[in-house]
Design a protein around this motif. Structure first.
Motif, short mmCIF file in Angstrom:
data_model
loop_
_atom_site.label_atom_id
_atom_site.label_comp_id
_atom_site.label_asym_id
_atom_site.label_seq_id
_atom_site.Cartn_x
_atom_site.Cartn_y
_atom_site.Cartn_z
N LYS A 585 -3.24 -42.54 -6.59
CA LYS A 585 -4.53 -43.23 -6.62
C LYS A 585 -4.72 -43.88 -7.99
CE LYS A 585 -9.49 -42.50 -6.04
NZ LYS A 585 -10.56 -41.50 -5.81
N SER A 586 -4.26 -43.15 -9.04
CA SER A 586 -4.40 -43.70 -10.39
C SER A 586 -3.55 -42.91 -11.38
CB SER A 586 -5.86 -43.68 -10.85
OG SER A 586 -6.28 -42.35 -11.05
N ILE A 587 -3.33 -43.53 -12.54
CA ILE A 587 -2.73 -42.86 -13.70
C ILE A 587 -3.68 -43.06 -14.87
CG2 ILE A 587 -0.84 -42.84 -15.36
CD1 ILE A 587 1.00 -43.88 -13.20
N LYS A 588 -3.96 -41.99 -15.60
CA LYS A 588 -4.79 -42.10 -16.79
C LYS A 588 -4.13 -41.36 -17.94
CE LYS A 588 -9.14 -42.55 -14.24
NZ LYS A 588 -10.48 -41.95 -13.95
N THR A 589 -4.34 -41.84 -19.15
CA THR A 589 -3.80 -41.17 -20.34
C THR A 589 -4.91 -40.95 -21.35
OG1 THR A 589 -3.23 -43.28 -21.40
CG2 THR A 589 -1.51 -42.22 -20.05
N ILE A 590 -4.65 -40.03 -22.27
CA ILE A 590 -5.58 -39.77 -23.36
C ILE A 590 -4.77 -39.38 -24.59
CG2 ILE A 590 -5.86 -37.36 -22.69
CD1 ILE A 590 -8.69 -37.42 -23.76
N LEU A 591 -5.21 -39.83 -25.75
CA LEU A 591 -4.57 -39.42 -27.00
C LEU A 591 -4.88 -37.96 -27.29
CD1 LEU A 591 -5.32 -42.61 -29.11
CD2 LEU A 591 -3.04 -41.73 -28.62
N VAL A 592 -3.88 -37.22 -27.73
CA VAL A 592 -4.05 -35.81 -28.07
C VAL A 592 -3.61 -35.57 -29.51
CG1 VAL A 592 -3.87 -34.92 -25.72
CG2 VAL A 592 -1.78 -35.25 -27.08
N LYS A 593 -3.95 -34.40 -30.02
CA LYS A 593 -3.70 -34.08 -31.43
C LYS A 593 -2.31 -33.46 -31.59
CE LYS A 593 -5.91 -31.77 -35.36
NZ LYS A 593 -7.03 -30.88 -35.76
N HIS A 594 -1.34 -34.26 -31.96
CA HIS A 594 0.02 -33.79 -32.28
C HIS A 594 0.54 -34.74 -33.35
CE1 HIS A 594 3.72 -31.67 -31.82
NE2 HIS A 594 4.38 -32.68 -31.28
N ILE A 595 1.56 -35.49 -33.10
CA ILE A 595 1.92 -36.57 -34.02
C ILE A 595 1.18 -37.83 -33.56
CG2 ILE A 595 4.17 -35.59 -34.57
CD1 ILE A 595 5.40 -37.70 -32.66
N ASN A 596 1.24 -38.89 -34.35
CA ASN A 596 0.60 -40.14 -33.96
C ASN A 596 1.14 -40.62 -32.62
OD1 ASN A 596 -0.97 -40.27 -36.24
ND2 ASN A 596 0.46 -41.58 -37.38
N GLN A 597 0.25 -41.19 -31.83
CA GLN A 597 0.62 -41.75 -30.53
C GLN A 597 1.17 -40.68 -29.58
OE1 GLN A 597 0.90 -45.35 -29.20
NE2 GLN A 597 -0.92 -45.31 -30.50
N SER A 598 0.51 -39.53 -29.55
CA SER A 598 0.84 -38.49 -28.58
C SER A 598 -0.19 -38.53 -27.46
CB SER A 598 0.83 -37.11 -29.23
OG SER A 598 1.85 -36.99 -30.19
N TYR A 599 0.27 -38.34 -26.23
CA TYR A 599 -0.61 -38.52 -25.08
C TYR A 599 -0.52 -37.35 -24.11
CZ TYR A 599 -0.89 -43.47 -26.40
OH TYR A 599 -1.10 -44.64 -27.07
N ALA A 600 -1.64 -37.13 -23.40
CA ALA A 600 -1.65 -36.35 -22.16
C ALA A 600 -1.81 -37.34 -21.02
CB ALA A 600 -2.79 -35.33 -22.17
N ILE A 601 -1.43 -36.91 -19.82
CA ILE A 601 -1.48 -37.80 -18.67
C ILE A 601 -2.12 -37.09 -17.49
CG2 ILE A 601 0.82 -37.17 -17.82
CD1 ILE A 601 1.18 -40.12 -16.99
N SER A 602 -2.81 -37.87 -16.67
CA SER A 602 -3.38 -37.38 -15.42
C SER A 602 -2.86 -38.24 -14.28
CB SER A 602 -4.92 -37.45 -15.47
OG SER A 602 -5.47 -37.19 -14.20
N LEU A 603 -2.29 -37.58 -13.27
CA LEU A 603 -1.82 -38.27 -12.07
C LEU A 603 -2.73 -37.87 -10.91
CD1 LEU A 603 2.04 -37.57 -12.27
CD2 LEU A 603 0.84 -39.61 -13.08
#
Length: 743
Positions: A585-603
């Motif tokens: 239905k969708s893909i979403k991402t969010i920045l998370v606290k690790h190194i720069n440009q680290s992401y979590a994802i929702s499917l």
């Protein structure tokens, strides 16, 4: 040892004969003798793997003082660790060609060796040009990895152990003639003691051929030295790019030598088994030369601990932990049949098929050692669970409660009734979609029983998605889907690969996956479909370095590259992907606290009715944040990293990872219906501290664990069995934790 002689003679006034008797009776004269040795006397060639099932086609030449790695395909570091070969002693890496099958493990090796003092010397026909700003080091190696390339145009390579000449085979292919130097002879103490002289530094001169002559006593080297085990040995690492290159092989003087001891053949299977190549081997000038074929078509078992652990987990839950194809009797039959046919073809030649952990002792004596080549024995692996409770270490166990006793009795019953064919029923049972298969659950560096991060999500019967793609991911897929047609079909169903951040253990398997997927479409005679890669912008230089691997400059026709921030809520670009064709239905991402440009994802995965959806959230590597809690609110499954247990929270904060307690807290506040923890530190090996994971529908991931919504309810229940099965490991983890907390 020299100090010992001085002390004995000065303080105790003992005769030299008595000293000699003492040293010889204790076998310590060897230690004394070693004070004066040059080249190592002990030399062996150990096979790491033969290329079967996308394993690396690598081996290692081992001296006491040094290691020489021959080819470094993807996953090589894991095979080295599993073979107890000490990667820290590797000072030389030899590449017989420049392609990913031989170079894909250099990244991981650079991670392992980057903090060591020694500099690695690389040998290759390809000019890596490390001094250039645009060299391969920029794209592939860890920054602090110390590496130089030997320039064969100026001189052959030489060190105290070997002299090596490179043989150009055309293009970036090459072979290596390795002359293992004559080692210094052994001092025979029985003969030496008869001369009644005091040992000294002059023994070094004696070994160089200079006789001893003092006070009328003359000792010739031949009087006291044994030369029988120190002769030089000539071996060849031979990589033939194609049958056209046989002209080079037939006519090269370095390749064809009457005193060649051994040839390691590392060419592709179709070359090794071609009539012309076999004819050259059959008629090789030295009929006593041993030919080792690293043939990737030959069925081979590597990483035996993986199958041992899978058999033990299968005892706990047959649906989550299906036996791997190589654990079945059917594989042994395939192996035996292949071996029989090969012996028939090569019966007139001294050809040995390379198997993992096969060792060829080269010095002091030539000998094949098969002690470490093991077959899979599922029942024996399962019985090891009971050994800790019944063996010599049982005194360490702090009692067994009624529940543990019941679990043990259940294990005993299952072990006695073990049926290797149960796999067929389990593997062919209907899969409930979406299905999540964990391919790798380790962090940073691979472990014997855990590969680097990779999650294989089977969305529906036609679509697979890979979340992170650590080194060896394709190898893991191939282990699970051993049948070639099944493996190829699973590859072409991969529509999307997501890379959470720019750390090596999350992306270094990309190139192998892409190459194998391209080949899969060709072998199945299907029109190619581009692979979509969702990635952090810091991965762009690595992807831009593809020309070093994909020499035909067709990389852009193989993949679509899309930045992860395209799926952030604030700049969401729905047009980038046809979600519905992916079963999403969708893909979403969010920045998370690790190194720069680290992401979590929702499917948001569409259910079979096409209306309702299943929400899967994957954290990547991160520290806990409120934003992540809101992002995953009410998800059906949260896959969250927990690199450390709570005793190591200070380290988790420093390295921007999460602990078990923090992951559980995120899961609770997120109101996740089910949660699986993954990405475990190497310190945990088989399993982390699981006492804290005590909530329904919450569990921990293992390699080759397969779960669907219908067995989420068992995630926590099986941990009681896991704790009993790996009791010894649980005790070790607890000891470390107590020491850390200073309890």
């Amino acid at each position: 040892m020299i100090k010992l002689f001085k002390i004995l003679t000065r303080k105790n006034n003992l005769s030299l004969n008595l000293i000699n008797k003492f040293t010889y009776s204790k076998n310590s004269y060897k230690s004394y003798d070693n004070m004066f040795k040059g080249a190592d006397r002990s030399t062996r060639l150990q096979i790491l793997s033969n290329g079967y099932q996308n394993s690396p086609k690598s081996c290692i030449l081992i001296f006491d003082s040094n290691r020489y790695l021959i080819n470094c395909g993807e996953g090589t570091l894991r095979t080295i660790v599993s073979s107890n070969c000490k990667p820290s002693k590797i000072n030389n890496i030899f590449l017989t060609r420049f392609d990913w099958k031989c170079t894909g493990g250099l990244n991981g090796m650079s991670k392992e060796l980057e903090n060591l003092q020694n500099t690695v010397t690389l040998h290759s026909n390809f000019n890596f040009n490390f001094s250039s700003k645009n060299s391969i080091k920029k794209y592939f190696f860890e920054r602090d990895f110390k590496i130089v390339q030997h320039d064969y145009s100026k001189a052959d390579y030489s060190d105290p152990n070997v002299n090596i000449k490179k043989i150009d085979m055309g293009n970036t292919y090459c072979s290596y003639f390795i002359n293992i130097k004559q080692s210094e002879p052994n001092l025979v103490m029985e003969k030496f003691s008869k001369f009644n002289v005091k040992p000294g530094r002059w023994i070094r001169d004696l070994k160089q051929g200079i006789e001893y002559n003092q006070n009328g006593i003359i000792i010739k080297p031949s009087d006291v030295l044994d030369y029988s085990e120190c002769a030089e040995k000539k071996i060849l690492v031979l990589d033939c790019p194609n049958t056209e290159a046989l002209d080079i092989i037939r006519n090269d003087a370095l390749i064809n030598q009457e005193d060649m001891v051994m040839i390691l053949h590392v060419a592709d299977s179709q070359v090794l088994n071609s009539p012309d190549y076999l004819d050259w081997v059959k008629n090789y000038i030295n009929k006593n030369c041993i030919h080792i074929f690293q043939d990737e078509a030959f069925p081979n078992i590597d990483l035996l601990k993986v199958y041992e652990m899978q058999a033990q987990l299968n005892l706990i839950d047959r649906d989550m932990f299906k036996l791997l194809p190589l654990q079945l009797e059917s594989f042994r039959q395939v192996q035996d049949e292949f071996d029989r046919k090969e012996k028939e073809i090569k019966k007139e030649m001294k050809v040995i098929h390379a198997k993992s952990n096969m060792i060829f002792n080269l010095k002091p004596n030539l000998m094949l050692n098969l002690d470490h080549v093991k077959e899979i024995d599922n029942q024996a692996a399962q019985r090891k669970i009971l050994e800790y409770y019944e063996g010599e270490k049982r005194y360490l166990i702090d009692g067994i409660d009624a529940e543990e006793k019941k679990i043990l009795e259940n294990f005993k019953t299952k072990i006695s009734n073990f049926d290797p064919n149960n796999f067929k029923q389990a593997q062919n049972s209907d899969i409930s979609y979406p299905n999540i298969l964990f391919l790798g659950t380790a962090s940073s560096l691979p472990a014997t029983t855990r590969n680097l991060t990779g999650i294989f999500v089977r969305i529906n019967p036609n679509v697979n998605i890979v979340l992170d793609c650590g080194e060896g991911t394709t190898w893991q897929i191939n282990k699970y889907f051993n049948d070639e047609t099944e493996f190829l079909n699973e590859l072409i169903k991969i529509k999307l690969v997501y890379v959470s951040h720019f750390h090596l253990d999350h992306f270094n398997g990309l190139y192998s996956l892409i190459q194998n997927r391209v080949d899969a479409f060709k072998k199945l005679n299907r029109p190619y479909e581009k692979l979509n890669i969702l990635h952090t912008r810091y991965l762009t230089p690595f992807l831009n370095g593809n020309y070093l691997i994909f020499k035909n400059n067709k990389f852009s026709s193989y993949v679509n590259t899309i930045l992860n921030d395209s799926f952030l809520e604030k700049n969401y670009k729905n047009y980038l992907l046809d979600f519905k064709s992916f079963g999403l239905k969708s893909i979403k991402t969010i920045l998370v606290k690790h190194i720069n440009q680290s992401y979590a994802i929702s499917l948001d995965i569409l259910r079979p009715d096409g209306q309702n959806h299943f929400k899967l959230v994957y954290s990547g590597d991160c520290r806990p944040t409120e934003e992540l809690v809101d992002f995953g609110k009410n998800c059906d499954l949260l896959i969250h990293e927990c690199t450390f247990d709570d005793a190591y929270k200070d380290e988790a904060i420093r390295k921007r990872h999460s602990t078990i307690g923090e992951a559980l807290d995120i899961s609770h506040r997120m109101n996740a219906k089910s949660t699986i923890m993954t990405h475990f530190s190497l310190r945990y090996g088989k399993l982390t501290k699981i006492d804290d994971i005590n909530r329904d529908n919450v569990g921990m991931a293992f390699d080759f664990m397969s779960v669907s919504e219908n067995n989420f309810k068992d995630l926590n229940a099986i941990l009681k069995d896991v704790k009993v099965a790996f009791k010894e490991h649980v005790d070790v983890i607890e000891q470390k934790r107590v020491k850390k907390l200073k309890l």
